[in-house]
Motif scaffolding. Structure first.
Motif, PDB file in Angstrom:
ATOM      1  N   PRO A   1       0.834  -1.205   0.000  1.00 52.66           N
ATOM      2  CA  PRO A   1       0.000   0.000   0.000  1.00 52.66           C
ATOM      3  C   PRO A   1       0.870   1.256   0.000  1.00 52.66           C
ATOM      4  O   PRO A   1       1.951   1.276   0.601  1.00 52.66           O
ATOM      5  CB  PRO A   1      -0.791  -0.121   1.319  1.00 52.66           C
ATOM      6  CG  PRO A   1      -0.742  -1.568   1.672  1.00 52.66           C
ATOM      7  CD  PRO A   1       0.581  -2.069   1.172  1.00 52.66           C
ATOM      8  N   PRO A   2       0.441   2.322  -0.671  1.00 51.97           N
ATOM      9  CA  PRO A   2       1.265   3.528  -0.764  1.00 51.97           C
ATOM     10  C   PRO A   2       1.648   4.116   0.587  1.00 51.97           C
ATOM     11  O   PRO A   2       2.728   4.701   0.722  1.00 51.97           O
ATOM     12  CB  PRO A   2       0.382   4.505  -1.563  1.00 51.97           C
ATOM     13  CG  PRO A   2      -0.540   3.623  -2.339  1.00 51.97           C
ATOM     14  CD  PRO A   2      -0.792   2.428  -1.482  1.00 51.97           C
ATOM     15  N   SER A   3       0.770   3.991   1.592  1.00 55.83           N
ATOM     16  CA  SER A   3       1.053   4.606   2.893  1.00 55.83           C
ATOM     17  C   SER A   3       1.761   3.681   3.861  1.00 55.83           C
ATOM     18  O   SER A   3       2.071   4.086   4.983  1.00 55.83           O
ATOM     19  CB  SER A   3      -0.253   5.088   3.531  1.00 55.83           C
ATOM     20  OG  SER A   3      -1.123   3.997   3.771  1.00 55.83           O
ATOM     21  N   ALA A   4       2.022   2.432   3.470  1.00 51.57           N
ATOM     22  CA  ALA A   4       2.682   1.481   4.364  1.00 51.57           C
ATOM     23  C   ALA A   4       4.128   1.906   4.595  1.00 51.57           C
ATOM     24  O   ALA A   4       4.786   2.448   3.704  1.00 51.57           O
ATOM     25  CB  ALA A   4       2.626   0.077   3.788  1.00 51.57           C
ATOM     26  N   CYS A   5       4.606   1.660   5.804  1.00 47.10           N
ATOM     27  CA  CYS A   5       5.977   2.021   6.165  1.00 47.10           C
ATOM     28  C   CYS A   5       6.707   0.821   6.746  1.00 47.10           C
ATOM     29  O   CYS A   5       6.110  -0.030   7.414  1.00 47.10           O
ATOM     30  CB  CYS A   5       5.991   3.156   7.186  1.00 47.10           C
ATOM     31  SG  CYS A   5       5.431   4.737   6.532  1.00 47.10           S
ATOM     32  N   TRP A  22      10.515   4.527   7.100  1.00 45.56           N
ATOM     33  CA  TRP A  22      10.593   4.788   5.668  1.00 45.56           C
ATOM     34  C   TRP A  22       9.396   4.191   4.934  1.00 45.56           C
ATOM     35  O   TRP A  22       8.841   3.162   5.341  1.00 45.56           O
ATOM     36  CB  TRP A  22      11.884   4.191   5.104  1.00 45.56           C
ATOM     37  CG  TRP A  22      13.106   4.786   5.718  1.00 45.56           C
ATOM     38  CD1 TRP A  22      13.714   5.962   5.400  1.00 45.56           C
ATOM     39  CD2 TRP A  22      13.871   4.229   6.783  1.00 45.56           C
ATOM     40  NE1 TRP A  22      14.815   6.184   6.179  1.00 45.56           N
ATOM     41  CE2 TRP A  22      14.937   5.129   7.054  1.00 45.56           C
ATOM     42  CE3 TRP A  22      13.787   3.069   7.547  1.00 45.56           C
ATOM     43  CZ2 TRP A  22      15.893   4.890   8.041  1.00 45.56           C
ATOM     44  CZ3 TRP A  22      14.726   2.837   8.532  1.00 45.56           C
ATOM     45  CH2 TRP A  22      15.762   3.740   8.769  1.00 45.56           C
ATOM     46  N   PRO A  23       8.988   4.811   3.845  1.00 43.77           N
ATOM     47  CA  PRO A  23       7.896   4.235   3.043  1.00 43.77           C
ATOM     48  C   PRO A  23       8.260   2.839   2.563  1.00 43.77           C
ATOM     49  O   PRO A  23       9.377   2.609   2.092  1.00 43.77           O
ATOM     50  CB  PRO A  23       7.765   5.219   1.870  1.00 43.77           C
ATOM     51  CG  PRO A  23       8.372   6.496   2.370  1.00 43.77           C
ATOM     52  CD  PRO A  23       9.468   6.094   3.314  1.00 43.77           C
ATOM     53  N   ARG A  71       7.322   1.105  -0.038  1.00 43.71           N
ATOM     54  CA  ARG A  71       7.686   0.984  -1.451  1.00 43.71           C
ATOM     55  C   ARG A  71       9.104   1.465  -1.709  1.00 43.71           C
ATOM     56  O   ARG A  71       9.825   0.889  -2.529  1.00 43.71           O
ATOM     57  CB  ARG A  71       6.689   1.759  -2.307  1.00 43.71           C
ATOM     58  CG  ARG A  71       5.346   1.048  -2.462  1.00 43.71           C
ATOM     59  CD  ARG A  71       4.445   1.750  -3.440  1.00 43.71           C
ATOM     60  NE  ARG A  71       3.196   1.035  -3.628  1.00 43.71           N
ATOM     61  CZ  ARG A  71       2.195   1.454  -4.381  1.00 43.71           C
ATOM     62  NH1 ARG A  71       2.310   2.623  -5.033  1.00 43.71           N
ATOM     63  NH2 ARG A  71       1.094   0.740  -4.518  1.00 43.71           N
ATOM     64  N   ALA A 129      -7.199   1.245  -4.718  1.00 39.19           N
ATOM     65  CA  ALA A 129      -6.365   1.186  -3.522  1.00 39.19           C
ATOM     66  C   ALA A 129      -6.690  -0.061  -2.713  1.00 39.19           C
ATOM     67  O   ALA A 129      -7.851  -0.432  -2.550  1.00 39.19           O
ATOM     68  CB  ALA A 129      -6.571   2.429  -2.664  1.00 39.19           C
ATOM     69  N   GLU A 133      -5.742   0.151   3.592  1.00 38.06           N
ATOM     70  CA  GLU A 133      -4.610   0.910   4.120  1.00 38.06           C
ATOM     71  C   GLU A 133      -4.199   0.406   5.505  1.00 38.06           C
ATOM     72  O   GLU A 133      -5.026  -0.097   6.260  1.00 38.06           O
ATOM     73  CB  GLU A 133      -4.977   2.403   4.219  1.00 38.06           C
ATOM     74  CG  GLU A 133      -5.148   3.058   2.859  1.00 38.06           C
ATOM     75  CD  GLU A 133      -3.876   3.052   2.046  1.00 38.06           C
ATOM     76  OE1 GLU A 133      -2.789   3.142   2.631  1.00 38.06           O
ATOM     77  OE2 GLU A 133      -3.961   2.925   0.811  1.00 38.06           O
ATOM     78  N   ASP A 144      -3.172   0.435   9.492  1.00 39.83           N
ATOM     79  CA  ASP A 144      -3.712   1.119  10.659  1.00 39.83           C
ATOM     80  C   ASP A 144      -2.570   1.861  11.322  1.00 39.83           C
ATOM     81  O   ASP A 144      -1.654   1.272  11.865  1.00 39.83           O
ATOM     82  CB  ASP A 144      -4.329   0.090  11.622  1.00 39.83           C
ATOM     83  CG  ASP A 144      -5.064   0.748  12.764  1.00 39.83           C
ATOM     84  OD1 ASP A 144      -4.685   1.877  13.133  1.00 39.83           O
ATOM     85  OD2 ASP A 144      -6.009   0.148  13.295  1.00 39.83           O
ATOM     86  N   ASP A 145      -2.623   3.198  11.292  1.00 43.75           N
ATOM     87  CA  ASP A 145      -1.524   4.001  11.836  1.00 43.75           C
ATOM     88  C   ASP A 145      -1.310   3.747  13.322  1.00 43.75           C
ATOM     89  O   ASP A 145      -0.194   3.782  13.815  1.00 43.75           O
ATOM     90  CB  ASP A 145      -1.795   5.494  11.605  1.00 43.75           C
ATOM     91  CG  ASP A 145      -1.736   5.861  10.126  1.00 43.75           C
ATOM     92  OD1 ASP A 145      -1.070   5.127   9.386  1.00 43.75           O
ATOM     93  OD2 ASP A 145      -2.352   6.853   9.741  1.00 43.75           O
TER      94      ASP A 145
END
Length: 298
Positions: free
Chosen positions: A146-150, A154-155, A157, A286, A289, A291-292
């Motif tokens: 996912p684009p927002s995964a870290c 760091w990201p 991706r 998408a 996402e 979970d922050d």
């Protein structure tokens, strides 16, 4: 782990390939399928999942028939191409969920790619297409993240792109500097077609491909499950998955070629599941996402 596997890939690529496939092959398929399902199950309609499952079962049946000696390799390769075409066509059911600006391009791709696969399915070129897909599959974690995964701070991706650029760089270096000959060594099946059509690249490609495969295992078993937060709640039926992995490892020790053919059934199913999802991700659908809050506690 990435650095150690890289050193081993340069020093003993054939041995590393044999050991890594036997030890991590089936676990990586099971773990990767588990978190891919958790990321995508809510984004794809049920009837599309049914179409994907039908294509995967057809592919598994053809590979099982190959393993049992009921069909030959060209027939199995044609079935591989045809079932991937069916899986890609199934994604057309998601077109309405895509951003309006992407729909036309997506529909064209979802129609033209299956047509191209069917066109080469009964030709010798199908082995080249499948070889390219097998090599490219090592890099699929980049497209599935996912684009927002870290990963850490760091990201995800960006981390994965940095990791998977290393074997590409290794190939370039070995291709120009000269790689030691690995004639007679056991190699990934996808190198068979390259050996016939571009043998000058095989010795340089073998260490790079084995390293990319090890990085794929590292990514899908260790990095990605920790990057996607609460969507990863552990492997379902973990004891059963571990038992199956141990049994297949024992089979590899007893009869490596036969075990590799049996493992190819599971490997093919999980790879053919991911290409349609990557097509959807590129088209703008998408995945779930992370979970922050879960990531903050990690």
């Amino acid at each position: 782990m990435a650095a150690v596997s890289g050193l081993l890939a340069v020093w003993q690529p054939a041995t590393l390939y044999l050991v890594a496939l036997a030890v991590f092959g089936l676990p990586h398929v099971l773990w990767e399928t588990a978190w891919v399902w958790r990321l995508w199950r809510d984004r794809v309609p049920r009837f599309v999942w049914c179409g994907l499952l039908a294509a995967l079962l057809l592919q598994a049946a053809s590979r099982l028939a190959l393993w049992l000696g009921r069909i030959d390799a060209p027939t199995a390769a044609a079935c591989d191409a045809a079932t991937l075409a069916l899986a890609l066509l199934a994604t057309l059911g998601v077109a309405r969920r895509l951003p309006a600006g992407h729909r036309v391009v997506f529909v064209v791709a979802a129609l033209s790619l299956p047509v191209a696969l069917v066109a080469v399915a009964d030709t010798p070129q199908v082995f080249g297409v499948l070889a390219v897909l097998a090599i490219a599959h090592n890099f699929t974690p980049v497209g599935l993240a996912p684009p927002s995964a870290c990963i850490g701070a760091w990201p995800a991706r960006g981390v994965l792109l940095a990791l998977f650029s290393a074997p590409i760089l290794l190939f370039v270096v070995l291709a120009f500097a000269g790689a030691p000959s690995a004639s007679g060594a056991t190699r990934p099946a996808e190198l068979g077609w390259i050996q016939q059509h571009a043998p000058q690249w095989v010795d340089a490609l073998l260490p790079a491909l084995v390293w990319a495969q090890c990085l794929h295992y590292l990514s899908v078993i260790h990095l990605m499950p920790r990057a996607i937060g609460s969507t990863w709640r552990g492997m379902p039926l973990r004891p059963l998955a571990l038992a199956a992995s141990i049994l297949l490892l024992a089979y590899f020790v007893f009869d490596y070629p036969a075990a590799r053919g049996l493992y190819a059934i599971a490997a093919g199913m999980h790879a053919w599941l991911e290409w349609p999802l990557i097509l959807l991700a590129v088209a703008g659908l998408a995945s779930r996402e992370p979970d922050d809050r879960a990531l903050a506690k990690s």
